[in-house]
Design a protein around this motif. Structure first.
Motif, PDB file in Angstrom:
ATOM      1  N   ALA A 111       0.850  -1.200   0.000  1.00 44.71           N
ATOM      2  CA  ALA A 111       0.000   0.000   0.000  1.00 44.71           C
ATOM      3  C   ALA A 111       0.878   1.239   0.000  1.00 44.71           C
ATOM      4  CB  ALA A 111      -0.925  -0.003   1.222  1.00 44.71           C
ATOM      5  N   ALA A 112       0.297   2.348  -0.449  1.00 38.68           N
ATOM      6  CA  ALA A 112       1.047   3.603  -0.510  1.00 38.68           C
ATOM      7  C   ALA A 112       0.091   4.779  -0.393  1.00 38.68           C
ATOM      8  CB  ALA A 112       1.838   3.697  -1.821  1.00 38.68           C
ATOM      9  N   THR A 113       0.649   5.914   0.032  1.00 37.13           N
ATOM     10  CA  THR A 113      -0.108   7.160   0.108  1.00 37.13           C
ATOM     11  C   THR A 113       0.623   8.225  -0.699  1.00 37.13           C
ATOM     12  OG1 THR A 113       1.072   7.807   2.135  1.00 37.13           O
ATOM     13  CG2 THR A 113      -1.039   6.660   2.396  1.00 37.13           C
ATOM     14  N   GLY A 114      -0.153   9.154  -1.242  1.00 35.05           N
ATOM     15  CA  GLY A 114       0.453  10.226  -2.021  1.00 35.05           C
ATOM     16  C   GLY A 114      -0.491  11.402  -2.147  1.00 35.05           C
ATOM     17  N   GLY A 115       0.028  12.494  -2.656  1.00 39.36           N
ATOM     18  CA  GLY A 115      -0.774  13.698  -2.772  1.00 39.36           C
ATOM     19  C   GLY A 115      -1.638  13.746  -4.001  1.00 39.36           C
ATOM     20  N   THR A 116      -1.351  12.887  -4.984  1.00 42.39           N
ATOM     21  CA  THR A 116      -2.089  12.932  -6.238  1.00 42.39           C
ATOM     22  C   THR A 116      -2.377  11.518  -6.734  1.00 42.39           C
ATOM     23  OG1 THR A 116      -1.914  13.508  -8.597  1.00 42.39           O
ATOM     24  CG2 THR A 116       0.143  13.183  -7.409  1.00 42.39           C
ATOM     25  N   PRO A 117      -3.516  11.301  -7.396  1.00 47.09           N
ATOM     26  CA  PRO A 117      -3.823   9.974  -7.959  1.00 47.09           C
ATOM     27  C   PRO A 117      -2.846   9.543  -9.052  1.00 47.09           C
ATOM     28  CG  PRO A 117      -5.796  11.345  -7.868  1.00 47.09           C
ATOM     29  CD  PRO A 117      -4.635  12.243  -7.570  1.00 47.09           C
ATOM     30  N   ALA A 146      -4.657   8.544  -2.363  1.00 48.97           N
ATOM     31  CA  ALA A 146      -4.283   9.941  -2.580  1.00 48.97           C
ATOM     32  C   ALA A 146      -5.036  10.808  -1.585  1.00 48.97           C
ATOM     33  CB  ALA A 146      -4.628  10.345  -4.005  1.00 48.97           C
ATOM     34  N   SER A 147      -4.624  12.049  -1.467  1.00 45.05           N
ATOM     35  CA  SER A 147      -5.260  12.958  -0.503  1.00 45.05           C
ATOM     36  C   SER A 147      -6.764  13.021  -0.698  1.00 45.05           C
ATOM     37  CB  SER A 147      -4.661  14.367  -0.647  1.00 45.05           C
ATOM     38  OG  SER A 147      -3.275  14.343  -0.376  1.00 45.05           O
ATOM     39  N   GLU A 148      -7.213  13.027  -1.948  1.00 48.35           N
ATOM     40  CA  GLU A 148      -8.643  13.162  -2.230  1.00 48.35           C
ATOM     41  C   GLU A 148      -9.437  11.879  -1.988  1.00 48.35           C
ATOM     42  OE1 GLU A 148      -8.792  12.751  -7.019  1.00 48.35           O
ATOM     43  OE2 GLU A 148      -7.395  14.221  -6.163  1.00 48.35           O
ATOM     44  N   ASP A 149      -8.740  10.745  -1.756  1.00 47.75           N
ATOM     45  CA  ASP A 149      -9.431   9.472  -1.557  1.00 47.75           C
ATOM     46  C   ASP A 149     -10.016   9.319  -0.153  1.00 47.75           C
ATOM     47  OD1 ASP A 149      -9.016   8.430  -4.115  1.00 47.75           O
ATOM     48  OD2 ASP A 149      -7.016   7.716  -3.580  1.00 47.75           O
ATOM     49  N   TRP A 150      -9.464  10.050   0.814  1.00 49.32           N
ATOM     50  CA  TRP A 150      -9.935   9.890   2.182  1.00 49.32           C
ATOM     51  C   TRP A 150     -11.366  10.381   2.294  1.00 49.32           C
ATOM     52  CZ3 TRP A 150      -7.099   6.837   4.987  1.00 49.32           C
ATOM     53  CH2 TRP A 150      -5.731   6.717   4.689  1.00 49.32           C
ATOM     54  N   GLY A 151     -12.253   9.503   2.695  1.00 46.01           N
ATOM     55  CA  GLY A 151     -13.664   9.835   2.812  1.00 46.01           C
ATOM     56  C   GLY A 151     -14.431   9.688   1.514  1.00 46.01           C
TER      57      GLY A 151
END
Length: 201
Positions: A111-117, A146-151
């Motif tokens: 898994a990974a997190t990032g600021g953009t898709p 990505a940041s926008e994925d949360w929620g």
């Protein structure tokens, strides 16, 4: 069973650790596993020292032992320059440097997190090849947030699916006894033996 969760987040609080927590919870909903977290941020100095001296400090040694003895791994990294972080790579370099077979046959959820898709391909272009090289068994579903994925719709479903896949690989295969032994307890086949049978070893 033992689930080890490796988080390479650098900030506090960390979206990387948040994703790690959610993935661990998803696995535990499907399998009765004890969970141990390894925070790489806390091991940064020992990782550098271990790579340069060839000997792990006490905290790094405990983390390496935990990862090596895991029945399943969840690994989560932030994305830097379209790949995993240097700290993340250095830790697994240290693990394989101390024991090249440490992760052979171990089920891994990447898994990974990032600021953009746009960086979601890090799962297939960086993480999967790394753990294939270490001869781990990577579950089919990776999770990128990505940041926008949360929620947003979809993330929770991907987390649940990936957690269920890892839990399925962690559970020992139960084989039915044959012949006169049918009334006895089922035979549990360890995952390493299942993997060896599939490889024809």
């Amino acid at each position: 069973m033992k689930l080890v969760v490796v988080s390479a987040g650098l900030s506090v609080p960390s979206s990387t650790r948040l994703l790690a927590d959610r993935l661990a919870a998803a696995v535990r909903r499907q399998a009765d596993a004890d969970v141990e977290f390894v925070e790489l941020r806390d091991l940064a100095v020992e990782i550098a020292q271990g790579l340069t001296t060839g000997f792990p400090g006490s905290a790094l040694g405990a983390a390496v032992d935990a990862v090596s003895g895991a029945d399943g791994l969840v690994v989560v990294t932030p994305v830097f320059s379209a790949s995993y972080s240097g700290l993340f790579k250095s830790f697994f370099d240290a693990v394989s440097g101390f024991d090249k077979d440490a992760l052979a046959g171990t089920p891994v959820l990447v898994a990974a997190t990032g600021g953009t898709p746009r960086h979601s391909l890090v799962l297939d272009h960086a993480l999967r090849p790394l753990f294939a090289y270490l001869r781990s068994v990577v579950v089919p579903t990776g999770v990128y947030a990505a940041s926008e994925d949360w929620g947003a719709e979809g993330l929770a479903e991907r987390i649940d699916r990936a957690g269920a896949e890892l839990a399925g690989l962690m559970r020992p295969l139960v084989a039915e006894p044959t012949g006169a032994g049918r009334a006895e307890e089922p035979v549990v086949v360890p995952f390493a033996e299942q993997l060896a049978a599939l490889r024809g070893e």
